[in-house]
Design a protein around this motif. Structure first.
Motif, short mmCIF file in Angstrom:
data_model
loop_
_atom_site.label_atom_id
_atom_site.label_comp_id
_atom_site.label_asym_id
_atom_site.label_seq_id
_atom_site.Cartn_x
_atom_site.Cartn_y
_atom_site.Cartn_z
N GLN A 4 -65.66 6.36 29.34
CA GLN A 4 -64.61 5.37 29.11
C GLN A 4 -64.88 4.57 27.84
OE1 GLN A 4 -61.82 4.93 30.16
NE2 GLN A 4 -61.24 2.89 29.49
N ALA A 5 -66.16 4.19 27.64
CA ALA A 5 -66.52 3.42 26.44
C ALA A 5 -66.23 4.24 25.18
CB ALA A 5 -67.99 3.03 26.51
N GLN A 8 -62.53 4.33 24.46
CA GLN A 8 -62.03 3.07 23.90
C GLN A 8 -62.45 2.90 22.44
OE1 GLN A 8 -63.69 0.63 26.90
NE2 GLN A 8 -61.83 0.58 28.12
N ASP A 33 -65.30 -8.55 29.66
CA ASP A 33 -66.40 -8.10 30.50
C ASP A 33 -66.10 -6.65 30.86
OD1 ASP A 33 -67.78 -9.28 33.68
OD2 ASP A 33 -68.13 -7.45 32.55
N THR A 34 -66.93 -5.71 30.43
CA THR A 34 -66.59 -4.28 30.58
C THR A 34 -66.97 -3.67 31.90
OG1 THR A 34 -68.65 -3.71 29.45
CG2 THR A 34 -66.66 -3.83 28.11
N VAL A 38 -61.29 -0.97 32.16
CA VAL A 38 -60.75 -2.00 31.28
C VAL A 38 -59.27 -1.72 30.99
CG1 VAL A 38 -60.99 -3.13 29.04
CG2 VAL A 38 -63.02 -2.27 30.24
N ILE A 42 -60.66 -1.72 23.62
CA ILE A 42 -61.65 -2.63 23.06
C ILE A 42 -62.47 -1.90 22.00
CG2 ILE A 42 -61.84 -4.13 25.09
CD1 ILE A 42 -64.32 -2.55 25.94
N ASN A 46 -66.59 -5.15 22.31
CA ASN A 46 -65.82 -5.48 23.52
C ASN A 46 -64.67 -6.43 23.23
OD1 ASN A 46 -67.62 -3.90 24.89
ND2 ASN A 46 -68.80 -5.60 25.73
N THR A 70 -59.49 -8.64 35.44
CA THR A 70 -60.55 -8.28 34.49
C THR A 70 -60.86 -9.52 33.66
OG1 THR A 70 -59.77 -6.01 34.36
CG2 THR A 70 -61.20 -6.76 32.59
#
Length: 241
Positions: A4-5, A8, A33-34, A38, A42, A46, A70
């Motif tokens: 996911q990171a 993004q 805040d991840t 999310v 981002i 973040n 979130t």
């Protein structure tokens, strides 16, 4: 989480390539805040990515609930990105009534608004996204009741039965939710207050009730009739009095 990171970061990079920004030139960076999924794109810090018009870019995880739950520091991220779908009291840091606040309130005015939720289902014919008369009657009643509250958002979530492919049913569920929105807007509801989403065939309400009715296709009249409750749009009105 790692996948996911990466997604993004790639989206943020793509936005930058298109001349969009994650924070530059805007008064306030929104740092998310991840933990968990999310609802907004981002960057590596973040910080929520924004368009040239200062609009936050949503991800596929976006829902009104995700925007409201979130966190970005001490308040939900939606307080900056989607104020119209997040209750105002959630956006006040350390919200607590000041001493004597109750006494200072005008007579007859409640110091805290009462949260109101109204709900209804609109049903559809097999393979159709046209509201049935009974569904229109429910929406008429819902629209009338909504006029008595300070409207925050109306959630319309479309569903289908299990007959047909997943991809076809996903699109059909979205069309059903859109039909409800169109009808409510025609009754005077502001279009930007109605959020629509399609769930396809993922959330049936019939359970195992129809499992022994033979081959699953549109020619099986008994099966089609049994699965009627699954062909619906669930509508929820959220506001305050």
């Amino acid at each position: 989480m790692i996948k996911q990171a990466k997604k993004q970061l790639l989206m943020a990079a793509a936005l930058a390539a298109l001349g969009l920004s994650a924070s530059a030139s805007f008064a306030k960076d929104v740092v998310v805040d991840t933990k968990g999924e999310v609802p907004y794109v981002i960057d590596g810090r973040n910080v929520v990515a924004r368009s040239g018009f200062d609009l936050c870019w949503r991800t596929g995880y976006w829902t009104p609930a995700a925007a409201a739950n979130t966190m970005a520091g001490q308040v939900p991220v939606g307080c900056e990105c989607d104020k119209d779908v997040v209750p105002a009291d959630k956006c006040v840091v350390g919200a607590a009534p000041a001493a004597g606040a109750k006494a200072a309130a005008p007579a007859g005015v409640a110091p805290v608004a009462e949260k109101v939720k109204l709900a209804a289902d609109a049903l559809f014919e097999f393979d159709k996204a046209v509201l049935l008369p009974a569904g229109k009657a429910k929406l008429d009643d819902l629209a009338a009741k909504a006029k008595d509250v300070k409207l925050e958002v109306i959630l319309a979530v479309g569903h289908t039965d299990r007959i047909g492919s997943d991809s076809y049913n996903q699109k059909l569920s979205e069309k059903r939710a859109a039909a409800v929105k169109t009808y409510l807007v025609g009754k005077g509801v502001e279009a930007n207050r109605v959020y629509t989403e399609g769930k396809g065939e993922k959330q049936p309400v019939t359970g195992d009730k129809c499992k022994n009715l033979g081959k699953e296709n549109g020619r099986n009249k008994k099966l089609v009739e049994c699965l009627q409750p699954d062909r619906r749009v669930e509508i929820e009105v959220i506001g305050t009095k």
